[in-house]
Motif scaffolding. Sequence first.
Motif, mmCIF file in Angstrom:
data_model
loop_
_atom_site.group_PDB
_atom_site.id
_atom_site.type_symbol
_atom_site.label_atom_id
_atom_site.label_comp_id
_atom_site.label_asym_id
_atom_site.label_seq_id
_atom_site.Cartn_x
_atom_site.Cartn_y
_atom_site.Cartn_z
ATOM 1 N N VAL A 77 -10.981 -26.152 70.280
ATOM 2 C CA VAL A 77 -10.967 -25.630 68.586
ATOM 3 C C VAL A 77 -11.999 -24.450 68.616
ATOM 4 C CG1 VAL A 77 -11.475 -26.308 66.303
ATOM 5 C CG2 VAL A 77 -10.617 -28.020 67.847
ATOM 6 N N VAL A 78 -11.732 -23.392 67.897
ATOM 7 C CA VAL A 78 -12.325 -22.074 67.765
ATOM 8 C C VAL A 78 -12.430 -21.765 66.373
ATOM 9 C CG1 VAL A 78 -12.182 -19.740 68.318
ATOM 10 C CG2 VAL A 78 -11.020 -21.425 69.968
ATOM 11 N N ASP A 79 -13.668 -21.378 65.905
ATOM 12 C CA ASP A 79 -13.778 -20.753 64.635
ATOM 13 C C ASP A 79 -13.971 -19.141 64.879
ATOM 14 O OD1 ASP A 79 -14.444 -20.877 61.783
ATOM 15 O OD2 ASP A 79 -16.141 -19.934 62.468
ATOM 16 N N ASP A 80 -12.783 -18.386 64.308
ATOM 17 C CA ASP A 80 -12.748 -17.085 64.354
ATOM 18 C C ASP A 80 -12.414 -16.340 63.337
ATOM 19 O OD1 ASP A 80 -12.764 -14.528 65.394
ATOM 20 O OD2 ASP A 80 -11.343 -14.751 67.146
ATOM 21 N N PRO A 81 -13.493 -15.729 62.251
ATOM 22 C CA PRO A 81 -13.238 -15.067 61.129
ATOM 23 C C PRO A 81 -12.619 -13.758 61.526
ATOM 24 C CG PRO A 81 -15.615 -15.524 61.451
ATOM 25 C CD PRO A 81 -14.941 -15.984 62.620
ATOM 26 N N ARG A 82 -12.432 -13.193 62.692
ATOM 27 C CA ARG A 82 -12.028 -12.160 62.961
ATOM 28 C C ARG A 82 -10.409 -12.352 63.138
ATOM 29 N NH1 ARG A 82 -14.587 -10.273 68.258
ATOM 30 N NH2 ARG A 82 -13.521 -12.452 68.921
ATOM 31 N N SER A 83 -9.883 -13.461 63.154
ATOM 32 C CA SER A 83 -8.513 -13.464 63.340
ATOM 33 C C SER A 83 -7.816 -14.224 62.001
ATOM 34 C CB SER A 83 -8.000 -14.581 64.570
ATOM 35 O OG SER A 83 -8.567 -15.460 64.582
ATOM 36 N N GLU A 103 -12.464 -31.236 58.455
ATOM 37 C CA GLU A 103 -13.457 -32.242 58.096
ATOM 38 C C GLU A 103 -14.282 -32.694 59.426
ATOM 39 O OE1 GLU A 103 -14.315 -33.054 55.074
ATOM 40 O OE2 GLU A 103 -12.863 -31.767 53.924
ATOM 41 N N VAL A 104 -13.592 -33.174 60.246
ATOM 42 C CA VAL A 104 -14.300 -33.755 61.468
ATOM 43 C C VAL A 104 -14.768 -32.902 62.523
ATOM 44 C CG1 VAL A 104 -13.206 -35.899 60.983
ATOM 45 C CG2 VAL A 104 -11.987 -34.548 62.776
ATOM 46 N N VAL A 105 -14.368 -31.626 62.419
ATOM 47 C CA VAL A 105 -14.830 -30.763 63.472
ATOM 48 C C VAL A 105 -15.919 -29.768 62.708
ATOM 49 C CG1 VAL A 105 -14.334 -29.127 65.410
ATOM 50 C CG2 VAL A 105 -12.882 -31.035 65.116
ATOM 51 N N ALA A 106 -15.182 -29.041 61.821
ATOM 52 C CA ALA A 106 -16.059 -27.847 61.384
ATOM 53 C C ALA A 106 -17.056 -28.187 60.453
ATOM 54 C CB ALA A 106 -15.006 -27.234 60.575
ATOM 55 N N HIS A 107 -17.168 -29.134 59.567
ATOM 56 C CA HIS A 107 -18.324 -29.882 58.912
ATOM 57 C C HIS A 107 -18.999 -30.643 59.479
ATOM 58 C CE1 HIS A 107 -17.347 -28.444 54.961
ATOM 59 N NE2 HIS A 107 -16.463 -29.166 54.588
ATOM 60 N N ALA A 108 -18.492 -31.204 60.567
ATOM 61 C CA ALA A 108 -19.266 -32.097 61.688
ATOM 62 C C ALA A 108 -20.125 -31.429 62.407
ATOM 63 C CB ALA A 108 -18.629 -32.928 62.267
ATOM 64 N N LEU A 109 -19.720 -30.128 62.764
ATOM 65 C CA LEU A 109 -20.735 -29.365 63.581
ATOM 66 C C LEU A 109 -21.372 -27.928 62.637
ATOM 67 C CD1 LEU A 109 -18.352 -29.122 66.898
ATOM 68 C CD2 LEU A 109 -20.349 -30.477 66.304
ATOM 69 N N GLU A 110 -21.542 -28.066 61.455
ATOM 70 C CA GLU A 110 -22.314 -27.025 60.746
ATOM 71 C C GLU A 110 -23.884 -27.708 61.057
ATOM 72 O OE1 GLU A 110 -18.982 -26.372 57.595
ATOM 73 O OE2 GLU A 110 -20.463 -27.714 56.974
ATOM 74 N N ALA A 111 -24.670 -26.462 61.322
ATOM 75 C CA ALA A 111 -26.004 -26.749 61.828
ATOM 76 C C ALA A 111 -26.935 -27.856 60.601
ATOM 77 C CB ALA A 111 -26.787 -25.396 61.918
ATOM 78 N N ASP A 112 -26.455 -27.420 59.413
ATOM 79 C CA ASP A 112 -27.097 -28.164 58.433
ATOM 80 C C ASP A 112 -26.766 -29.959 58.429
ATOM 81 O OD1 ASP A 112 -25.055 -27.508 57.331
ATOM 82 O OD2 ASP A 112 -25.541 -26.923 55.447
ATOM 83 N N LEU A 145 -7.752 -32.044 58.576
ATOM 84 C CA LEU A 145 -8.377 -33.224 59.620
ATOM 85 C C LEU A 145 -9.741 -32.211 60.466
ATOM 86 C CD1 LEU A 145 -8.276 -36.099 61.339
ATOM 87 C CD2 LEU A 145 -7.168 -34.578 62.942
ATOM 88 N N LEU A 146 -9.194 -31.225 61.105
ATOM 89 C CA LEU A 146 -10.118 -30.557 61.939
ATOM 90 C C LEU A 146 -11.247 -30.022 61.156
ATOM 91 C CD1 LEU A 146 -7.652 -28.778 64.460
ATOM 92 C CD2 LEU A 146 -9.242 -30.715 64.781
#
Lengths: 476, 446
Positions: free
Chosen positions: B264-270, B232-241, B229-230
Amino acid sequence: MKFARLPGTRSLRLALGAVRERTGVPGAELYVKVGNTRRIEIDPWMTPLPVDPDDLDTQVSILDERGWALRAGGANRALFLADSGPLPEPNGWRRLSRHSLRPGTLRLPSPSSGTSPGTAPSAAADLAEHETDDEETAGLALLHGVLRRLGERVPEARLIRGRLDTGASAAVLASTTGVTGRTALRLATVELDFAASRDGRQGHCRLYRAASNLQMLSADSIASEIAERLTLATAPAPPFLPAGEVAVSPALGCYLLALLAPLLQGRDGWRRLREFGAGRPLGPPQLQIVDDGALDAGWMSAAQDDEGVPTRAVGLVRDGEPGEPLLSWEDDGWSGFAAAGCRRRSGWRALPELCHSHLHIGGGSEAPESIRTGIVHGCYLLDRAHDGRCHATFEPSTNGSAGSLAEGRFEVDAIGLVIRRGTVLGEAPRVRLTGTVRQLLQGIRAIGNDLRFLPAPGAVGAPTLLLTGLQVEAIG
Amino acid sequence: MTSNANGAGQRRRLISDVAPPADALTRLVAHGDQQFEAFFERVESVELLPKGAPNRVRLRKEQGLAVRKIENGRSRLAAADTISGPAFAACCDRVAGTTRSIGTAPPRIRTGRWPALRLAEIEQAESRLTRAVNRRRVGFPMEITARRHRRQVQVIRSRVAAPPQFEEYFSLQVTTPWGVWGGLLPSLAAEDLDPVALCLVDRLRSRSLPPERPGRGVIVLGPNAAAVLLHEVVAHALEADTLALSGSPDQVVGLKLGGPELDVVDDPRSAPLACKRSSDDEGTAAISRWLLRRGRVRQPLADLAWAERYPSMIPGAGRRASRHRLPGPRTTHLELLPGAIPERELFAEAVGGLYIGEFERGNLDPFDGRCVLRAPCGRRIGATGPSDHTGPVEIRSRAVDLLAAVAAVGDRPLAGGAGWCAKDGALLPVWARCPSVRLEGLEVAD
């Protein structure tokens, strides 16, 4: 600029000898592919049209691709190995050993199964270095031409994304059974994504077209097609939809035919196809469905498939009756049918799989205009609706998943026109065409003479078709 | 330049000396508006198909490089399927549009060794998963395809070389008589296979149940389903393109998308151990990026190109499916921070509602913000938690309505919901860590 060249079959035979020596396998096959692609992407994100070419952010990619794949093994043990870069020298297979093989089987075609060693084009013809800089200029001119012409026709159109690929590839294969083969392809594809808003109604359109070279793609006709689709997609819904005849354009016909592809492949497809007929003809006597890997001027036309087996025209449906199945060399002779070269690789990383090359509906003699104007009360459907449904089922659903179809049914969301006695009454921005596969085939009343191919994937071709007995409902 | 995101050190370096190509790139720069970047990539995939399949073991290796020039919003990329000095020099010539653009002698580029090919762990996947299913006192026919994916990346931008990156993860595809399950796993250890067995058993028990009837009610999403869910509706929705399709991407900063419980956080390091990233596919340092802070948009996902267009955006989320593709802003590892509500209470207030453990598919329409999520099965929530199984469930809603429906967030986050993101046809692995969430007032679709 120098692009990668293919090795000769002698190099492949030497490498095969080294592989056999290292692993002790009875059979092996090497496939080497090289290609180059020039890609132009424009992503101005909703830039209004017409747009000044200088304002477009273009991203150009020049991609040089090369790789090879090895299949080796026998009745009990086998190996598939693929790698990028040039084919290793004969002494470069040191890491292979008997322990590299795992349980599995490998069967390879032999010249006796219909292959014809030594009939391939010469290596010099593989991958003629095309003038890539000229192609880039021509590609940019095509994209700018489409945008300019579309801006004149539909000023409210917005370009979301555009991509143009032009390229060429060539492959060579050799196996320990004595089969050799060479193929060379050249292709240009354009993919454009537009949006428009009219009186508060949003519409989208995506167009994907291909040709064997860039010069065969016309900016004017692409712009016309997009303008037509955007106009329909942003039209108000019609007050009613007549449920009589449905004429479908070649573009939508291609999607409908692509849905039937599982029925037209291999033994299982053949069995299901015969069941759908249920003892009656599958379609009208003029219906011909053909797959032809060697089609003249086809984008994917080749004398052999990706296993070196000769290609030919296979009449899947002849005169409205099941003709012959599309069978690979492994099924040669099944139920008395002959095999054809029909196993393709999607790239050097992939194993060959049975698939169509130029699947198309033939046999049409009517002018498309007479089919459209001959509609007494019905619709002319132009294309798939953007992001709409387009699927068919041939197996019973085991979990009754939501939105799934009953066995043997199809549904396609489309855009089109409402027509009465040849006169356009209004637009249909989104309709759903549904029915059974049997109704679709048996409901064909007329076949146009305007056969056209679309990438879907592979090449799928259809002319204008007049259909009856299907359900059409307005949606959205 | 010697450190590695996941501590693998020297043995996982893709090219042994970054100085020669870095020097060569600096020679390409004609003026200050130009940036040059070299991307080196090595990919290995080992596939083990079910018994009886031809060519049961399939090993694919590839390596190559790409050189990119960025100038005033336009880019020019040249890629080759080999890593060598001459290939690098040819790519430099193609992006610069001249011959011998980096001098007469190509730089010397030497590659490190491929990691050892360990097949045993893949070969054990089938028996481990079968045991995990059998522990639940069921057994059914399964055809298992197991794959291990490895990727090494090295990015050099002018004189700066980012730390080399190494990722290793697994994918499974399990075919049963009632459908196919597919997903990504950080390892094929028993603890990672156990949730897969649970999903398969749930699907077995709901295999002939009809689709859930449309209706409005309470839905509890397990960690896997909440992650989809997140995504689709947070990550994709908040991609600049994606944001740029409906306006200026930086204008969404501060916009309220959900309640204060949504952090909600996007953290590739974790990300899971072998998938951690310290820099993205453009060589920019990865950051812990607040996508939503107390329900408000804080920082959309951006790559270098979008950060150049909108200076308030921070790069570091640039990902590319391969050297042949241009990078784009994408999520890597999404985290929903835990709330204060114990899992038990989450269910206590949802009796009679629906529990969804996993979604098999999600889709967001970037134009109208509508989202479709499909679950293969669900469970009715009883007094003690999830009880009776239900058939497939489909949720269709606007993204903002989905987020507004989040009424409570559980206190126990779990890694899960990993899968392939296929936006624009570019397959990328994505990871997540989420607690369960309770949604109220959402409607199950017809």
